[in-house]
Every structure is written in C-alpha cells, then in structure tokens.
Design an enzyme around this catalytic site. Structure first.
Site, PDB file in Angstrom:
ATOM      1  N   GLY A   5       0.788  -1.230   0.000  1.00 35.98           N
ATOM      2  CA  GLY A   5       0.000   0.000   0.000  1.00 35.98           C
ATOM      3  C   GLY A   5       0.818   1.276   0.000  1.00 35.98           C
ATOM      4  O   GLY A   5       0.253   2.357   0.139  1.00 35.98           O
ATOM      5  N   HIS A  23       7.899   6.843   5.353  1.00 33.78           N
ATOM      6  CA  HIS A  23       7.059   7.572   6.282  1.00 33.78           C
ATOM      7  C   HIS A  23       6.332   6.591   7.196  1.00 33.78           C
ATOM      8  O   HIS A  23       5.879   5.549   6.765  1.00 33.78           O
ATOM      9  CB  HIS A  23       6.046   8.477   5.566  1.00 33.78           C
ATOM     10  CG  HIS A  23       5.178   7.785   4.557  1.00 33.78           C
ATOM     11  ND1 HIS A  23       5.650   7.355   3.333  1.00 33.78           N
ATOM     12  CD2 HIS A  23       3.869   7.455   4.602  1.00 33.78           C
ATOM     13  CE1 HIS A  23       4.659   6.793   2.654  1.00 33.78           C
ATOM     14  NE2 HIS A  23       3.566   6.831   3.407  1.00 33.78           N
TER      15      HIS A  23
END
Length: 118
Positions: free
Chosen positions: A97, A104
């Site tokens: 995903g 991050h």
C-alpha cells in the site's frame, strides 16, 4: 545521506514548497497530519532526507528509524493518545500500500485499532 527529489511530494513538503499541517519538526524529521486520516490522530513522520522506503532507511544504519520512533512517542504524548495506545505503520512497497516512495511512518490513535489491520 541522500538528496531530496524534485518529483517527491514529501521532499516538497520538507522544502516548504507544498503546504502541510505540521505537528512537530526535528533536526532530521518532520511530522504532519495526513490529508486522508484513518483515525482521529493520523500523523505522518518522515525524514528530511529522501529514502524510498523503510528498508533503505534502516540499511543506512544511521539511527533514523529510532528517531522516528522517538518522535512518534513525543507526538502521541502531545496528542493525548500515549496512555490509551497508538499504532505505527510503515508500508514498504506497492503490494503493502505504499503510494509515496519516501519513507514515512503513520502514527494512528484516538480510536480502537482492531487486529488484524486488514
């Protein structure tokens, strides 16, 4: 260290070229609210330098992921979710995903987070 990428959205946020709702800034990291929050608290914590994913940041061997974890704890305390619990998620690769290829961590909290996550 790596350079910033002109085509990277998060590098543009670090450079101040794209606005973001900044929550916290450190020497090597910056944290801002996700524009599509999945929980009442949904903050992205990124390094200022460009690493495409968690694996590359970890392989650099400079303690960057440790720093992101410390920042997550500080933000969780400031957001009032440290005691109730929070989740940190790093998506690595498109199959997991990841859509922006600048490492991050997603700090999520403020609601029940079931397991498995999906």
């Amino acid at each position: 260290m790596t350079d910033r990428r002109s085509d990277c959205l998060f590098c543009k946020i670090v450079a101040g070229e794209v606005p973001a709702d900044i929550v916290r800034e450190g020497e090597r990291t910056i944290a801002f609210r996700d524009i599509n929050p999945q929980a009442p608290t949904h903050v992205l914590i990124i390094p200022r330098d460009h690493y495409p994913d968690m694996a590359s940041a970890g392989a650099a061997g400079i303690g960057l992921l440790d720093e992101i974890a410390r920042e997550a704890g500080e933000i969780a305390r400031a957001e009032g979710i440290a005691d109730s619990g929070y989740r940190m998620v790093f998506n690595t690769g498109p199959g997991a995903g990841q859509t922006i290829f600048h490492v991050h961590g997603h700090l999520l909290g403020g609601r029940g987070l079931e397991w498995p996550p999906g």
